[in-house]
Design a protein around this motif. Structure first.
Motif: not given
Length: 67
Positions: A25-43
């Protein structure tokens, strides 16, 4: 329910429904994988631009992240 939690849950649900890993998802969206995880963990709360990128990558309407 807080918007951060709602977006996190919907992002995870839509990502899994699409059969994507956080990295894919991060690759498709042009975002960092860690950022995706932080969003999903509500951080971290995503920016409006990030929400738009994520919705595009998931092929959904941005509103779907808030329902």
């Amino acid at each position: 329910m807080k918007l951060r939690r709602l977006v996190a849950r919907n992002l995870r649900r839509l990502r899994r429904k699409g059969g994507l890993t956080q990295e894919e998802l991060a690759d498709r969206a042009g975002l960092n994988r860690n950022y995706i995880g932080m969003i999903e963990r509500e951080e971290n709360a995503p920016t409006v631009d990030a929400l738009e990128q994520l919705a595009e990558a998931l092929n959904v309407d941005p509103v779907d992240l808030f329902q």
